[in-house]
Design a protein around this motif. Structure first.
Motif, PDB file in Angstrom:
ATOM      1  N   GLN A   3       0.847  -1.185   0.000  1.00 49.59           N
ATOM      2  CA  GLN A   3       0.000   0.000   0.000  1.00 49.59           C
ATOM      3  C   GLN A   3       0.883   1.236   0.000  1.00 49.59           C
ATOM      4  N   LEU A   4       0.430   2.268  -0.675  1.00 46.18           N
ATOM      5  CA  LEU A   4       1.126   3.543  -0.690  1.00 46.18           C
ATOM      6  C   LEU A   4       0.374   4.513   0.207  1.00 46.18           C
ATOM      7  N   MET A   5       1.113   5.108   1.163  1.00 46.83           N
ATOM      8  CA  MET A   5       0.501   6.049   2.088  1.00 46.83           C
ATOM      9  C   MET A   5       0.849   7.468   1.674  1.00 46.83           C
ATOM     10  N   CYS A   6      -0.063   8.381   1.914  1.00 49.27           N
ATOM     11  CA  CYS A   6       0.124   9.780   1.532  1.00 49.27           C
ATOM     12  C   CYS A   6       1.216  10.410   2.387  1.00 49.27           C
ATOM     13  N   PRO A   7       2.165  11.130   1.781  1.00 47.19           N
ATOM     14  CA  PRO A   7       3.226  11.747   2.574  1.00 47.19           C
ATOM     15  C   PRO A   7       2.723  12.898   3.446  1.00 47.19           C
ATOM     16  N   GLN A   8       1.610  13.580   3.037  1.00 48.52           N
ATOM     17  CA  GLN A   8       1.071  14.661   3.857  1.00 48.52           C
ATOM     18  C   GLN A   8       0.067  14.149   4.900  1.00 48.52           C
ATOM     19  N   HIS A   9      -0.637  13.093   4.565  1.00 47.27           N
ATOM     20  CA  HIS A   9      -1.659  12.554   5.468  1.00 47.27           C
ATOM     21  C   HIS A   9      -1.323  11.080   5.671  1.00 47.27           C
ATOM     22  N   GLY A  10      -0.445  10.848   6.614  1.00 45.06           N
ATOM     23  CA  GLY A  10       0.157   9.533   6.755  1.00 45.06           C
ATOM     24  C   GLY A  10      -0.807   8.407   7.015  1.00 45.06           C
ATOM     25  N   GLN A  11      -2.011   8.666   7.542  1.00 45.57           N
ATOM     26  CA  GLN A  11      -2.958   7.610   7.844  1.00 45.57           C
ATOM     27  C   GLN A  11      -3.889   7.305   6.667  1.00 45.57           C
ATOM     28  N   HIS A  12      -3.678   7.982   5.528  1.00 49.00           N
ATOM     29  CA  HIS A  12      -4.566   7.800   4.379  1.00 49.00           C
ATOM     30  C   HIS A  12      -3.776   7.187   3.220  1.00 49.00           C
ATOM     31  N   GLU A  13      -4.401   6.232   2.582  1.00 46.40           N
ATOM     32  CA  GLU A  13      -3.771   5.549   1.462  1.00 46.40           C
ATOM     33  C   GLU A  13      -3.984   6.345   0.181  1.00 46.40           C
ATOM     34  N   LEU A  14      -2.994   6.296  -0.708  1.00 48.65           N
ATOM     35  CA  LEU A  14      -3.085   6.963  -2.005  1.00 48.65           C
ATOM     36  C   LEU A  14      -3.926   6.088  -2.932  1.00 48.65           C
ATOM     37  N   ARG A  15      -5.208   6.389  -2.997  1.00 45.49           N
ATOM     38  CA  ARG A  15      -6.134   5.587  -3.790  1.00 45.49           C
ATOM     39  C   ARG A  15      -6.614   6.316  -5.043  1.00 45.49           C
ATOM     40  N   LEU A  16      -6.230   7.594  -5.227  1.00 44.67           N
ATOM     41  CA  LEU A  16      -6.714   8.395  -6.342  1.00 44.67           C
ATOM     42  C   LEU A  16      -5.534   8.869  -7.185  1.00 44.67           C
ATOM     43  N   PHE A  17      -5.832   9.200  -8.438  1.00 46.03           N
ATOM     44  CA  PHE A  17      -4.805   9.673  -9.366  1.00 46.03           C
ATOM     45  C   PHE A  17      -5.333  10.902 -10.088  1.00 46.03           C
ATOM     46  N   CYS A  18      -4.583  12.026  -9.974  1.00 40.84           N
ATOM     47  CA  CYS A  18      -4.944  13.271 -10.642  1.00 40.84           C
ATOM     48  C   CYS A  18      -4.281  13.282 -12.014  1.00 40.84           C
ATOM     49  N   GLY A  19      -5.088  13.247 -13.061  1.00 41.48           N
ATOM     50  CA  GLY A  19      -4.529  13.222 -14.413  1.00 41.48           C
ATOM     51  C   GLY A  19      -3.874  14.521 -14.798  1.00 41.48           C
ATOM     52  N   ALA A  20      -4.399  15.674 -14.313  1.00 39.82           N
ATOM     53  CA  ALA A  20      -3.820  16.970 -14.675  1.00 39.82           C
ATOM     54  C   ALA A  20      -2.431  17.134 -14.077  1.00 39.82           C
ATOM     55  N   CYS A  21      -2.275  16.692 -12.819  1.00 41.54           N
ATOM     56  CA  CYS A  21      -0.977  16.822 -12.145  1.00 41.54           C
ATOM     57  C   CYS A  21      -0.101  15.595 -12.339  1.00 41.54           C
ATOM     58  N   ALA A  22      -0.702  14.516 -12.859  1.00 44.18           N
ATOM     59  CA  ALA A  22       0.022  13.255 -13.012  1.00 44.18           C
ATOM     60  C   ALA A  22       0.601  12.812 -11.682  1.00 44.18           C
ATOM     61  N   ARG A  23      -0.233  12.893 -10.609  1.00 41.91           N
ATOM     62  CA  ARG A  23       0.226  12.543  -9.278  1.00 41.91           C
ATOM     63  C   ARG A  23      -0.854  11.747  -8.562  1.00 41.91           C
ATOM     64  N   LEU A  24      -0.377  10.922  -7.618  1.00 41.88           N
ATOM     65  CA  LEU A  24      -1.286  10.187  -6.759  1.00 41.88           C
ATOM     66  C   LEU A  24      -1.764  11.094  -5.630  1.00 41.88           C
ATOM     67  N   ALA A  25      -2.935  10.811  -5.117  1.00 40.06           N
ATOM     68  CA  ALA A  25      -3.501  11.618  -4.036  1.00 40.06           C
ATOM     69  C   ALA A  25      -4.398  10.739  -3.188  1.00 40.06           C
ATOM     70  N   CYS A  26      -4.628  11.204  -1.959  1.00 38.96           N
ATOM     71  CA  CYS A  26      -5.571  10.538  -1.068  1.00 38.96           C
ATOM     72  C   CYS A  26      -6.849  11.376  -1.007  1.00 38.96           C
ATOM     73  N   ALA A  27      -7.852  10.875  -0.297  1.00 39.87           N
ATOM     74  CA  ALA A  27      -9.115  11.617  -0.193  1.00 39.87           C
ATOM     75  C   ALA A  27      -8.924  12.921   0.549  1.00 39.87           C
ATOM     76  N   GLU A  28      -8.023  12.945   1.515  1.00 43.52           N
ATOM     77  CA  GLU A  28      -7.779  14.160   2.281  1.00 43.52           C
ATOM     78  C   GLU A  28      -7.130  15.226   1.414  1.00 43.52           C
ATOM     79  N   CYS A  29      -6.328  14.812   0.439  1.00 45.04           N
ATOM     80  CA  CYS A  29      -5.694  15.776  -0.464  1.00 45.04           C
ATOM     81  C   CYS A  29      -6.740  16.519  -1.291  1.00 45.04           C
ATOM     82  N   LEU A  30      -7.822  15.839  -1.664  1.00 42.89           N
ATOM     83  CA  LEU A  30      -8.863  16.481  -2.452  1.00 42.89           C
ATOM     84  C   LEU A  30      -9.744  17.389  -1.605  1.00 42.89           C
ATOM     85  N   GLN A  31      -9.927  17.019  -0.324  1.00 48.57           N
ATOM     86  CA  GLN A  31     -10.823  17.778   0.533  1.00 48.57           C
ATOM     87  C   GLN A  31     -10.105  18.806   1.382  1.00 48.57           C
TER      88      GLN A  31
END
Length: 692
Positions: free
Chosen positions: A293-321
């Motif tokens: 599993q890949l964990m978000c570097p900014q939100h360590g308790q959240h897994e990187l389950r999303l992918f932003c096509g514009a930024c070409a980066r992985l993100a977690c739900a907390e990154c979007l909210q």
């Protein structure tokens, strides 16, 4: 790989303490945020039944390729001594591998999927991937980048080391490489050359720490550590520091005895779908899977389950909210959906690249076979050289012993001759001395009567001593010793074959005497022909007139005309290596000449020798340029060169077919002015006379 190193790289992988309760110091040291250089080094495990593994297509994507490590406790006293202290600060990356330790469990080739750093030769610590797909320790790349800090940047400006981040700086969730060529992309950043392949790439804005981690290498390192008997694991479920003794092969959880009972009571396990093994049995079978599993570097308790096509980066739900809203308004997809097209693109590119890799491997195998054959041939040649050298050395040693024996034998023979001559001389000298002494005593002490009585025999004896019948031999005996002292080693003379090898170096007991050397068949010098090769042989001899059996003497020959011009004719001297020398010359003009031959700058017997060069058959025509010029345009004039000229002319003309292109004789066409006429059917016995 050391136990604590696993924790330093991957940290603790449990999400069971979401309540925010205080964690044990050892857990803090093993947390993902504190120890892992990568934001994906944490693999959460919920206290409830484990979540289902990620879809296969998500695992196939490079962005989702993270490795779940294990929560560990300190190794026993007899375990590896490199583990960090339990009270190490949270941000400590943990110690690197032992400098004296090369490689480790699971170490592979120094390639993209290897676990050994090509720079330091140790197990990879925080491996980072360069654009050429070669992986190195982050610390090694930082050191390499610091060495190149004085090099110019991509835009030509001098580099500034302070703008580079450390080896353990946090990276974003993207690829780590520049994805666009904007105005700020790469400007002023360092260029880093791969130590493995030499590929030059531009470091990201965040430095080495922004390069993507090599999750595959991390995964291999973790699996190797899990399978080590010295690795002590903590329970992934309970909050206490309880050692794990069991492992669920389906949930991929490490369980203590208490949690194992709770796990067995779970409905899924009760249904028989999970298999729980002791750690010893799991290691015996081989642990081949861990939670990834890949964990978000900014939100360590959240897994990187999303992918932003514009930024070409992985993100977690907390990154979007979150308040920052970095991905607000962007097209965001689940990892599984975003990874599918990229996985297909990777597969297509892989299929296109695979033939090149196969051809490269085949070519490499062929080169390796060539190298093997070259090496085998080299070994064979070296063995042949050794055998040759040994045989040659044996022949050389044999030749050395033979030369020493020859020198000793020659010296013994000369010493024997000296002793024999000394005995003869002593006998003659003794007889003469006795007769002289007796006569002196007779004349000094005897009376007249006694003198008269002994005068006759004494007189005969004195006369016999003074003038014996073999007086000539006596005279030679009384002169200087007749034993030659010549004994020399001549390293340049051929010694023939010794042991099958041609060797040089002979022992000589002869000395060439110029007064004894002779020219063989010297009468041939009085019948030389113009433009004909003349050869004479010089025979070197010693003081006794015996021919020398070796060469190496300094012979010089000079041939000059005996007229006012005193022109020289080149003479070639060839050492025949048998005591004879071949003298060769080709006279170009007739006349009388003189041949001077010297041995060690001393003329030999009979030097200089007279030489007479004749023209056996003189030319009957003209030495002209062409018939047209020499005859004044007469059409009937012919020439021996055989050239033809149009217009009814019988002779030759400049530039016409068959013309020699230079002056020649009209009788035979010979281009040499001082030559014999080669026209058949004509004879001329005239001999040129010369006044000396």
């Amino acid at each position: 790989m050391e136990v604590e190193q696993v924790r330093a790289i991957f940290g603790s992988f449990s999400r069971r303490r979401q309540s925010g309760e205080a964690r044990a110091p050892k857990r803090q040291q093993g947390s993902a945020e504190a120890a892992s250089p990568s934001p994906t080094a944490a693999s959460p495990v919920a206290p409830a039944p484990a979540p289902a593994p990620a879809p296969a297509d998500a695992l196939a994507s490079a962005a989702a390729a993270a490795v779940v490590a294990v929560a560990v406790v300190a190794a026993p006293a007899d375990a590896d001594a490199d583990a960090p202290a339990p009270d190490a600060p949270p941000d400590s990356p943990g110690p690197g591998p032992d400098p004296g330790q090369r490689g480790g469990d699971g170490a592979g080739p120094a390639g993209p999927l290897g676990t050994t750093c090509p720079l330091c030769g140790r197990l990879l610590a925080d491996p980072r991937v360069l654009p050429c797909l070669h992986s190195f320790c982050a610390a090694c790349l930082e050191q390499l980048a610091s060495l190149d800090s004085h090099a110019p940047r991509a835009d030509g400006s001098p580099s500034a080391g302070g703008e580079r981040q450390g080896a353990h700086s946090r990276s974003n969730s993207g690829s780590g490489y520049d994805s666009g060529g904007g105005a700020g992309a790469g400007g002023g950043r360092l260029l880093l050359q791969c130590p493995a392949c030499g590929h030059v790439s531009r470091l990201p804005a965040g430095g080495v720490g922004s390069l993507p981690p090599n999750y595959l290498a991390q995964h291999r390192i973790v699996l190797a550590s899990l399978n080590k008997a010295t690795t002590r694991l903590l329970c992934d479920v309970c909050p206490g520091e309880r050692p794990a003794g069991w492992r669920c092969s389906e949930c991929l959880l490490n369980l203590c005895d208490g949690c194992r009972g709770a796990h067995d009571a779970d409905g899924a396990v009760a249904g028989g779908r999970h298999e729980v093994l002791s750690l010893a049995e799991a290691r015996r079978r081989g642990i081949t899977r861990v939670r990834r599993q890949l964990m978000c570097p900014q939100h360590g308790q959240h897994e990187l389950r999303l992918f932003c096509g514009a930024c070409a980066r992985l993100a977690c739900a907390e990154c979007l909210q979150g308040a920052a809203g970095a991905h607000r308004g962007h097209s965001v997809q689940p990892v599984a959906r975003a990874a599918a097209p990229r996985a297909r693109a990777l597969k297509d590119a892989l299929e296109r690249a695979r033939p090149a890799a196969e051809r490269g491997a085949a070519a490499l195998a062929a080169l390796q076979q060539v190298a093997a054959r070259v090496q085998a041939r080299c070994s064979q040649v070296q063995a042949e050289v050794d055998r040759f050298a040994e045989a040659y050395a044996a022949a050389l040693e044999q030749h050395r012993r033979a030369l020493r024996r020859q020198a000793r034998d020659a010296a013994d023979a000369k010493l024997a001759a000296v002793r024999a001559q000394a005995r003869r001389l002593e006998r003659v000298a003794g007889d003469a001395s006795a007769a002289v002494a007796f006569a002196d005593d007779l004349l000094t002490e005897a009376s007249d009567a006694e003198v008269l009585s002994l005068a006759a025999p004494v007189l005969r004896r004195l006369q016999g001593v003074a003038a014996p019948a073999d007086g000539a031999k006596l005279q030679q005996l009384l002169e200087a010793p007749r034993v030659s002292e010549e004994l020399a080693f001549m390293p340049g003379e051929g010694a023939g074959l010794v042991g099958g090898f041609p060797l040089v170096g002979v022992v000589s007991t002869q000395a060439a005497c110029p007064a004894r050397c002779t020219l063989l068949a010297a009468a041939a010098l009085l019948d030389c022909r113009v433009h004909k090769r003349t050869e004479v042989v010089l025979q070197t001899r010693d003081n006794d007139g015996e021919p020398l059996c070796h060469g190496g003497e300094k012979i010089a020959a000079e041939l000059r005309h005996r007229d006012a011009s005193s022109r020289k004719v080149p003479v070639h001297v060839a050492d025949q290596r048998d005591g004879t020398y071949l003298l060769t010359f080709i006279p170009e003009t007739p006349g009388r000449l003189a041949l001077s031959v010297t041995l060690h700058n001393t003329p030999i017997q009979g030097s200089p020798f007279p030489v007479l060069v004749r023209i056996q058959k003189a030319h009957q025509g003209q030495y002209h340029c062409c018939c047209f010029c020499s005859s004044g345009g007469n059409k009937e004039t012919t020439c021996g060169c055989g050239a033809t000229m149009p217009g009814g002319y019988m002779g030759c003309g400049h530039g016409h077919l068959g013309h020699p292109g230079r002056r020649h004789w009209s009788c035979c066409g010979n281009v040499l002015e001082n030559s014999e006429c080669t026209t058949r059917g004509r004879s001329n016995s005239a001999v040129y006379q010369f006044t000396l």
